[in-house]
Design a protein around this motif. Structure first.
Motif, PDB file in Angstrom:
ATOM      1  N   GLN A   1      -3.496   9.877  -1.004  1.00 16.88           N
ATOM      2  CA  GLN A   1      -3.629   8.507  -0.497  1.00 16.88           C
ATOM      3  C   GLN A   1      -3.605   7.471  -1.617  1.00 16.88           C
ATOM      4  OE1 GLN A   1      -7.126   8.312   1.973  1.00 16.88           O
ATOM      5  NE2 GLN A   1      -6.178   9.420   3.667  1.00 16.88           N
ATOM      6  N   LEU A   2      -3.978   7.883  -2.821  1.00 20.68           N
ATOM      7  CA  LEU A   2      -3.972   6.950  -3.951  1.00 20.68           C
ATOM      8  C   LEU A   2      -2.564   6.429  -4.224  1.00 20.68           C
ATOM      9  CD1 LEU A   2      -6.365   8.700  -6.512  1.00 20.68           C
ATOM     10  CD2 LEU A   2      -6.887   6.829  -4.934  1.00 20.68           C
ATOM     11  N   ALA A   3      -1.550   7.217  -3.892  1.00 26.38           N
ATOM     12  CA  ALA A   3      -0.164   6.827  -4.155  1.00 26.38           C
ATOM     13  C   ALA A   3       0.315   5.731  -3.204  1.00 26.38           C
ATOM     14  CB  ALA A   3       0.753   8.041  -4.043  1.00 26.38           C
ATOM     15  N   SER A   4      -0.463   5.436  -2.169  1.00 21.01           N
ATOM     16  CA  SER A   4      -0.090   4.376  -1.225  1.00 21.01           C
ATOM     17  C   SER A   4      -0.975   3.144  -1.358  1.00 21.01           C
ATOM     18  CB  SER A   4      -0.149   4.915   0.214  1.00 21.01           C
ATOM     19  OG  SER A   4       0.868   5.878   0.428  1.00 21.01           O
ATOM     20  N   ARG A   5      -1.913   3.173  -2.304  1.00 21.96           N
ATOM     21  CA  ARG A   5      -2.767   2.007  -2.538  1.00 21.96           C
ATOM     22  C   ARG A   5      -2.096   1.033  -3.506  1.00 21.96           C
ATOM     23  NH1 ARG A   5      -8.623   4.054  -4.154  1.00 21.96           N
ATOM     24  NH2 ARG A   5      -8.419   2.124  -5.343  1.00 21.96           N
ATOM     25  N   GLU A   6      -2.621  -0.197  -3.574  1.00 23.22           N
ATOM     26  CA  GLU A   6      -2.093  -1.177  -4.531  1.00 23.22           C
ATOM     27  C   GLU A   6      -2.299  -0.646  -5.951  1.00 23.22           C
ATOM     28  OE1 GLU A   6      -4.163  -4.792  -3.502  1.00 23.22           O
ATOM     29  OE2 GLU A   6      -2.410  -5.519  -2.394  1.00 23.22           O
TER      30      GLU A   6
END
Length: 288
Positions: free
Chosen positions: A38-43
């Motif tokens: 999910q970190l790869a889809s955060r700002e």
């Protein structure tokens, strides 16, 4: 590799595929990962640079990454020696999140001396690669992964770069992808800053203050009081002196703090980079 971590796979048509990466012209069809996808889809903002870092570059990479992470942004880099590794460590030290994009198979640790950092990122952040397990890094794979570093990010910060630094490829990919590029200015007689100074000459945004990243991208900053509480003793003394004076000069700070001009100027430079104070017309003020 930390054997307790499970290798995951996400394909382009999956709803879990990183949203920003979908937008580039040549996204990987498949990504292998260890950690929190999910970190790869955060700002996110990528912070990259040369494998041999100067003390100035090392300080800047750590401070920039700390500030980004403390404000809730994910720091993306390539886990290479030098600026990349320092950037990951800065984000982790601030209790923030970081993504390492590898130029080899997800099961390979390169460089080998980064094993502890790799394991920490796998536990607290995200390791990402378009290459399946067992694929060694090469002169092709490392430059190729740079499009993923910039593709995951709202902007890319080039901290230091020599003439042939791979981070210049990351800057090129960011421009092609329509993303903002920041470059840290450096001495014109420094080999480490030839690439960044040239980027500025070619149109990259000169990163005079770390807050420039937030201002240009329109992102919220960490609360000023929290920022001040994390300063060193001498830095806090200077901030208190500026607060008491409202608007002060270098000379008045020298008298108040009993410091030499070069000492005051050095501290002010650091505090300006941290976004705590700013100067105008020869006077120093507390930043908003």
């Amino acid at each position: 590799m930390d054997e307790t971590r499970k290798i995951g796979v996400v394909e382009f048509d999956s709803e879990d595929y990183p949203a920003q990466l979908r937008l580039i012209k040549d996204p990987p069809e498949k990504l292998y990962y260890i950690g929190d996808l999910q970190l790869a889809s955060r700002e996110a903002v990528s912070v990259v640079g040369s494998r041999k870092a100067s003390p100035y570059g090392g300080w800047a990479a750590e401070e920039i990454s700390r500030r980004l992470a403390a404000s809730g942004l994910v720091v993306v880099s390539g886990m290479a020696a030098g600026i990349d590794s320092i950037s990951h460590k800065g984000a982790l030290a601030a209790g923030g999140a970081t993504v390492a994009v590898l130029g080899c198979g997800i099961d390979i640790c390169f460089p080998a001396f980064n094993r502890n950092l790799r394991n920490e990122i796998g536990k607290k952040g995200l390791l990402l690669s378009e290459y399946p397990p067992g694929v060694p890094g090469s002169r092709y794979t490392f430059p190729q992964r740079n499009r993923i570093i910039s593709g995951l990010s709202l902007a890319t910060v080039i901290v230091e770069a020599g003439v042939n630094s791979g981070s210049l490829i990351t800057a090129e990919r960011a421009v092609e992808q329509g993303r903002q590029v920041f470059a840290l200015p450096g001495n014109i007689n420094s080999f480490y800053s030839i690439g960044t100074n040239k980027l500025i000459q070619d149109g990259a945004y000169p990163l005079a203050f770390i807050d420039d990243i937030f201002d240009v991208l329109g992102l919220p900053k960490k609360d000023q009081q929290q920022r001040i509480s994390g300063l060193g003793v001498e830095e806090q003394r200077m901030v208190e002196a500026v607060c008491q004076g409202g608007e002060v000069t270098v000379d008045s700070l020298c008298r108040t703090l009993g410091m030499k001009v070069w000492e005051v100027n050095s501290l002010l430079t650091i505090l300006e980079m941290k976004g705590v104070v700013y100067s105008a017309l020869g006077k120093i003020f507390i930043a908003n």
